[in-house]
Structure formats: C-alpha cells, structure tokens
Design a protein around this motif. Structure first.
Motif, PDB file in Angstrom:
ATOM      1  N   MET A 204       0.263  -2.044 -13.863  1.00 24.71           N
ATOM      2  CA  MET A 204       1.249  -1.098 -13.683  1.00 24.71           C
ATOM      3  C   MET A 204       1.227  -0.933 -11.987  1.00 24.71           C
ATOM      4  N   ILE A 205       2.538  -0.903 -11.527  1.00 29.48           N
ATOM      5  CA  ILE A 205       2.692  -0.752 -10.153  1.00 29.48           C
ATOM      6  C   ILE A 205       2.636   0.632  -9.740  1.00 29.48           C
ATOM      7  N   ASP A 206       1.675   0.883  -8.609  1.00 29.69           N
ATOM      8  CA  ASP A 206       1.851   2.175  -7.932  1.00 29.69           C
ATOM      9  C   ASP A 206       3.128   2.434  -7.079  1.00 29.69           C
ATOM     10  N   ALA A 207       4.168   3.170  -7.612  1.00 24.13           N
ATOM     11  CA  ALA A 207       5.076   3.423  -6.811  1.00 24.13           C
ATOM     12  C   ALA A 207       4.809   4.287  -5.370  1.00 24.13           C
ATOM     13  N   CYS A 208       3.998   5.001  -5.302  1.00 26.01           N
ATOM     14  CA  CYS A 208       3.614   5.716  -4.216  1.00 26.01           C
ATOM     15  C   CYS A 208       3.259   4.479  -3.103  1.00 26.01           C
ATOM     16  N   GLU A 209       2.268   3.805  -3.480  1.00 27.27           N
ATOM     17  CA  GLU A 209       1.624   2.835  -2.685  1.00 27.27           C
ATOM     18  C   GLU A 209       2.744   1.801  -2.159  1.00 27.27           C
ATOM     19  N   ILE A 210       3.539   1.334  -2.912  1.00 26.35           N
ATOM     20  CA  ILE A 210       4.693   0.565  -2.638  1.00 26.35           C
ATOM     21  C   ILE A 210       5.670   1.050  -1.600  1.00 26.35           C
ATOM     22  N   ASP A 211       5.880   2.362  -1.820  1.00 23.69           N
ATOM     23  CA  ASP A 211       6.620   3.055  -1.078  1.00 23.69           C
ATOM     24  C   ASP A 211       6.002   3.291   0.342  1.00 23.69           C
ATOM     25  N   VAL A 212       4.834   3.574   0.485  1.00 20.26           N
ATOM     26  CA  VAL A 212       4.161   3.402   1.788  1.00 20.26           C
ATOM     27  C   VAL A 212       4.327   2.152   2.470  1.00 20.26           C
ATOM     28  N   ARG A 213       3.952   0.832   1.788  1.00 23.18           N
ATOM     29  CA  ARG A 213       4.053  -0.329   2.322  1.00 23.18           C
ATOM     30  C   ARG A 213       5.403  -0.667   2.823  1.00 23.18           C
ATOM     31  N   LEU A 214       6.437  -0.233   1.937  1.00 23.88           N
ATOM     32  CA  LEU A 214       7.678  -0.595   2.309  1.00 23.88           C
ATOM     33  C   LEU A 214       8.040   0.111   3.543  1.00 23.88           C
ATOM     34  N   ARG A 215       7.804   1.409   3.646  1.00 17.83           N
ATOM     35  CA  ARG A 215       8.105   2.222   5.073  1.00 17.83           C
ATOM     36  C   ARG A 215       7.403   1.707   6.211  1.00 17.83           C
ATOM     37  N   LYS A 216       6.225   1.203   5.931  1.00 15.87           N
ATOM     38  CA  LYS A 216       5.405   0.483   7.074  1.00 15.87           C
ATOM     39  C   LYS A 216       6.145  -0.641   7.817  1.00 15.87           C
ATOM     40  N   LYS A 217       6.531  -1.350   6.627  1.00 19.51           N
ATOM     41  CA  LYS A 217       7.089  -2.546   6.852  1.00 19.51           C
ATOM     42  C   LYS A 217       8.600  -2.433   7.846  1.00 19.51           C
ATOM     43  N   GLN A 218       9.285  -1.253   6.874  1.00 19.81           N
ATOM     44  CA  GLN A 218      10.374  -0.901   7.606  1.00 19.81           C
ATOM     45  C   GLN A 218      10.389  -0.325   9.277  1.00 19.81           C
TER      46      GLN A 218
ATOM     47  N   GLY B  42      13.693   4.041  -9.882  1.00 19.56           N
ATOM     48  CA  GLY B  42      13.073   3.472 -11.103  1.00 19.56           C
ATOM     49  C   GLY B  42      13.395   2.171 -11.537  1.00 19.56           C
ATOM     50  N   GLN B  43      14.231   1.494 -10.451  1.00 21.89           N
ATOM     51  CA  GLN B  43      14.662   0.179 -10.910  1.00 21.89           C
ATOM     52  C   GLN B  43      13.726  -0.963 -10.296  1.00 21.89           C
ATOM     53  N   TYR B  44      12.743  -0.607  -9.423  1.00 24.94           N
ATOM     54  CA  TYR B  44      12.097  -1.457  -8.578  1.00 24.94           C
ATOM     55  C   TYR B  44      11.617  -2.703  -9.018  1.00 24.94           C
ATOM     56  N   GLN B  45      11.077  -2.608 -10.545  1.00 26.53           N
ATOM     57  CA  GLN B  45      10.481  -3.815 -11.099  1.00 26.53           C
ATOM     58  C   GLN B  45      11.493  -4.319 -12.097  1.00 26.53           C
ATOM     59  N   VAL B  46      12.875  -4.129 -12.072  1.00 27.30           N
ATOM     60  CA  VAL B  46      13.851  -4.437 -12.746  1.00 27.30           C
ATOM     61  C   VAL B  46      14.519  -5.773 -11.894  1.00 27.30           C
ATOM     62  N   CYS B  47      14.484  -6.849 -12.369  1.00 21.27           N
ATOM     63  CA  CYS B  47      15.290  -7.937 -11.874  1.00 21.27           C
ATOM     64  C   CYS B  47      16.875  -7.379 -11.668  1.00 21.27           C
ATOM     65  N   GLU B  48      17.357  -7.834 -10.484  1.00 24.76           N
ATOM     66  CA  GLU B  48      18.893  -7.275 -10.245  1.00 24.76           C
ATOM     67  C   GLU B  48      19.936  -8.276 -11.278  1.00 24.76           C
TER      68      GLU B  48
ATOM     69  N   ALA C 241      15.171  -1.953  -1.465  1.00 24.60           N
ATOM     70  CA  ALA C 241      14.028  -1.994  -2.176  1.00 24.60           C
ATOM     71  C   ALA C 241      13.495  -0.402  -2.325  1.00 24.60           C
ATOM     72  N   ILE C 242      13.602   0.309  -1.228  1.00 31.75           N
ATOM     73  CA  ILE C 242      12.994   1.536  -1.465  1.00 31.75           C
ATOM     74  C   ILE C 242      13.935   2.379  -2.273  1.00 31.75           C
ATOM     75  N   LEU C 243      15.426   2.265  -2.061  1.00 30.16           N
ATOM     76  CA  LEU C 243      16.324   2.751  -3.049  1.00 30.16           C
ATOM     77  C   LEU C 243      16.045   2.503  -4.603  1.00 30.16           C
ATOM     78  N   ARG C 244      15.780   1.280  -4.883  1.00 27.42           N
ATOM     79  CA  ARG C 244      15.603   0.741  -5.989  1.00 27.42           C
ATOM     80  C   ARG C 244      14.112   1.474  -6.522  1.00 27.42           C
ATOM     81  N   LEU C 245      13.354   1.538  -5.610  1.00 28.06           N
ATOM     82  CA  LEU C 245      12.099   2.466  -6.110  1.00 28.06           C
ATOM     83  C   LEU C 245      12.496   3.752  -6.573  1.00 28.06           C
ATOM     84  N   LYS C 246      13.101   4.317  -5.631  1.00 29.93           N
ATOM     85  CA  LYS C 246      13.549   5.876  -5.792  1.00 29.93           C
ATOM     86  C   LYS C 246      14.344   6.133  -7.468  1.00 29.93           C
TER      87      LYS C 246
END
Ligand SMILES: [Zn+2]
Length: 110
Positions: free
Chosen positions: A1-15, A77-83, A70-75
C-alpha cells in the motif's frame, strides 16, 4: 500500500526543486537576451548555450505539469489508477517515477 502523505511530500519537494530550476533558467535566458555578444564566434557559442537552456527549461515545465497533475490525482484518490486502462499502476513503477499517470504496459504502448 502506498503512503499518500509520503508521496505528497515527495511530489511537493520535487515541484519545489523544479520551480527553482525553472526560475534560474529563465534568469539565464533573460541574461542571454541582454548580453548579446558582438563577436560572431562568441555569438555562435552563446546561441548554442541559449538553445540548450531553452530545451531544459521546456523539459522542466513539462515535468512541473506532470507533478502538478500527480498531486491533483493524489488528492482525488486516483494516484494509483492508470489514466488509460483504469488498472492499478505498479507500486514499484510509482516509486521509480512518482509522477507517472500510466501503468507500465500502457506507457510501453505510447
Ligand atoms: Zn494502463
């Protein structure tokens, strides 16, 4: 299972990193426009540097768009779903490419 908070932090850092890079590049490009060399050899080199900087700037903008998406998709709940196929994106793929919106098989078909 993916930790959405951690992903969010990673994405924002990269941003944030990309935004810094983008602003440095635009400063660099502005400088090229101001300091136009009169020496034709220098000018040729300058144009080359300018082209490289412009290409990187474009890539950076594209990456920024992907991250924002990706941040929007995470918000949503679509982050792990292929578009494309609506299947789950492989967790190891998301770890390697945190802002991908496609599963491995759809990405290969692109
Ligand atoms: Zn897919």
């Amino acid at each position: 299972m993916i930790d959405a908070c951690e992903i969010d932090v990673r994405l924002r850092k990269k941003q944030h990193e990309l935004e810094i890079r983008a602003s440095k590049l635009s400063e660099e490009l502005t400088r090229y426009n101001i300091e136009v060399s009169k020496d034709s050899e220098d000018r040729a080199q300058q144009l080359e540097n300018e082209e490289v900087a412009e290409a990187i700037a474009q890539e950076t903008q594209q990456e920024l768009q992907q991250i924002k998406h990706a941040i929007l998709r995470l918000k949503q709940g679509q982050y792990q779903v292929c578009e494309l196929c609506q299947q789950s994106i492989e967790p190891e793929r998301l770890l390697a490419l945190p802002y991908t919106a496609l599963c491995a098989s759809c990405a290969n078909e692109q």
